[in-house]
Scaffold this motif. Structure first.
Motif, PDB file in Angstrom:
ATOM      1  N   UNK A  17      12.992 -15.338 -21.041  1.00 47.33           N
ATOM      2  CA  UNK A  17      11.755 -16.144 -21.561  1.00 47.33           C
ATOM      3  C   UNK A  17      10.878 -16.389 -20.171  1.00 47.33           C
ATOM      4  N   UNK A  18       9.429 -16.221 -20.341  1.00 49.84           N
ATOM      5  CA  UNK A  18       8.724 -16.517 -19.103  1.00 49.84           C
ATOM      6  C   UNK A  18       8.672 -17.919 -18.783  1.00 49.84           C
ATOM      7  N   UNK A  19       8.764 -18.228 -17.315  1.00 44.16           N
ATOM      8  CA  UNK A  19       8.597 -19.643 -16.882  1.00 44.16           C
ATOM      9  C   UNK A  19       7.050 -19.511 -16.220  1.00 44.16           C
ATOM     10  N   UNK A  20       6.004 -20.514 -16.819  1.00 44.88           N
ATOM     11  CA  UNK A  20       4.981 -20.645 -16.286  1.00 44.88           C
ATOM     12  C   UNK A  20       4.888 -21.586 -14.911  1.00 44.88           C
ATOM     13  N   UNK A  21       4.449 -21.007 -13.936  1.00 45.42           N
ATOM     14  CA  UNK A  21       4.026 -21.490 -12.723  1.00 45.42           C
ATOM     15  C   UNK A  21       2.632 -21.867 -12.401  1.00 45.42           C
ATOM     16  N   UNK A  22       2.177 -22.823 -12.212  1.00 50.39           N
ATOM     17  CA  UNK A  22       0.753 -23.246 -11.872  1.00 50.39           C
ATOM     18  C   UNK A  22       0.523 -23.630 -10.581  1.00 50.39           C
ATOM     19  N   UNK A  23      -0.517 -22.903  -9.955  1.00 57.05           N
ATOM     20  CA  UNK A  23      -0.929 -23.251  -8.605  1.00 57.05           C
ATOM     21  C   UNK A  23      -2.317 -23.590  -8.726  1.00 57.05           C
ATOM     22  N   UNK A  24      -2.722 -24.615  -7.882  1.00 55.28           N
ATOM     23  CA  UNK A  24      -3.848 -25.362  -7.889  1.00 55.28           C
ATOM     24  C   UNK A  24      -4.801 -24.535  -6.935  1.00 55.28           C
ATOM     25  N   UNK A  25      -5.964 -23.842  -7.376  1.00 54.62           N
ATOM     26  CA  UNK A  25      -6.890 -23.127  -6.622  1.00 54.62           C
ATOM     27  C   UNK A  25      -7.560 -24.129  -5.722  1.00 54.62           C
ATOM     28  N   UNK A  26      -7.719 -23.563  -4.487  1.00 53.42           N
ATOM     29  CA  UNK A  26      -8.510 -24.423  -3.546  1.00 53.42           C
ATOM     30  C   UNK A  26      -9.664 -23.647  -2.775  1.00 53.42           C
ATOM     31  N   UNK A  27     -10.727 -24.558  -2.462  1.00 54.53           N
ATOM     32  CA  UNK A  27     -11.767 -24.032  -1.668  1.00 54.53           C
ATOM     33  C   UNK A  27     -11.974 -24.931  -0.492  1.00 54.53           C
ATOM     34  N   UNK A  28     -12.998 -24.253   0.334  1.00 53.78           N
ATOM     35  CA  UNK A  28     -13.164 -25.138   1.672  1.00 53.78           C
ATOM     36  C   UNK A  28     -13.875 -26.733   0.928  1.00 53.78           C
ATOM     37  N   UNK A  29     -13.511 -27.586   1.660  1.00 51.34           N
ATOM     38  CA  UNK A  29     -13.991 -28.992   1.092  1.00 51.34           C
ATOM     39  C   UNK A  29     -15.422 -29.170   1.355  1.00 51.34           C
ATOM     40  N   UNK A  30     -16.165 -29.772   0.273  1.00 57.31           N
ATOM     41  CA  UNK A  30     -17.488 -30.150   0.377  1.00 57.31           C
ATOM     42  C   UNK A  30     -17.733 -31.657   0.322  1.00 57.31           C
ATOM     43  N   UNK A  31     -18.934 -32.136   0.543  1.00 54.28           N
ATOM     44  CA  UNK A  31     -19.188 -33.532   0.086  1.00 54.28           C
ATOM     45  C   UNK A  31     -18.168 -34.528   1.073  1.00 54.28           C
ATOM     46  N   UNK A  32     -17.995 -35.668   0.199  1.00 56.74           N
ATOM     47  CA  UNK A  32     -17.090 -36.757   1.043  1.00 56.74           C
ATOM     48  C   UNK A  32     -15.527 -36.146   1.132  1.00 56.74           C
ATOM     49  N   UNK A  33     -15.165 -35.228   0.640  1.00 59.49           N
ATOM     50  CA  UNK A  33     -13.904 -34.590   0.858  1.00 59.49           C
ATOM     51  C   UNK A  33     -13.784 -33.874   2.309  1.00 59.49           C
ATOM     52  N   UNK A  34     -14.882 -33.401   2.528  1.00 59.85           N
ATOM     53  CA  UNK A  34     -14.751 -32.561   4.016  1.00 59.85           C
ATOM     54  C   UNK A  34     -14.463 -33.732   4.915  1.00 59.85           C
TER      55      UNK A  34
END
Length: 140
Positions: free
Chosen positions: A104-121
């Motif tokens: 059976x399949x195991x589902x692996x999840x990856x968080x999609x990231x992008x260049x930081x914007x706003x306060x996160x940068x």
């Protein structure tokens, strides 16, 4: 990354319920060639086709906040605006362990990231990609 643990991420299912998937593949785990190590997928890499062989499916990760580690190592939390979720990339991996679930399949999840914007940068150069929880109407 999360040595000795098996963290899971919640997924928003089409019927509005919550499902769960394994968060990526910890760097300390035995190498599994079928999936990338780590827990993050750069949006630019997905768009450039570097993830194509893994056949990732877009998923939505419900959350109220996300954390980035500042350059000094401290944790900085950022609230997520109502109506937004974190975009994830799901990879189905065949279970090769000798258990009742073998094949059976195991589902692996990856968080999609992008260049930081706003306060996160000011804290980090990357951040999770935030997308609308609901798809906007066609033409809207």
């Amino acid at each position: 990354m999360w040595a000795g643990e098996s963290p899971q991420l919640p997924l928003l299912l089409k019927d509005g319920s919550i499902g769960w998937g394994i968060w990526g593949q910890p760097y300390q785990d035995v190498a599994i060639a079928a999936v990338p190590k780590g827990g993050w997928a750069r949006l630019e890499s997905i768009k450039d086709g570097k993830w194509k062989r893994f056949k990732p499916l877009p998923v939505k990760i419900p959350a109220t906040a996300f954390m980035e580690r500042a350059r000094d190592g401290s944790e900085v939390w950022f609230p997520i605006t109502d109506g937004l979720v974190i975009q994830g990339a799901a990879i189905a991996q065949p279970n090769q362990l000798y258990t009742a679930e073998r094949g059976k399949s195991i589902l692996r999840i990856y968080v999609v990231t992008q260049p930081a914007i706003g306060d996160v940068a000011a804290v980090h150069d990357r951040m999770p990609r935030l997308v609308p929880k609901e798809k906007p109407p066609v033409g809207g």
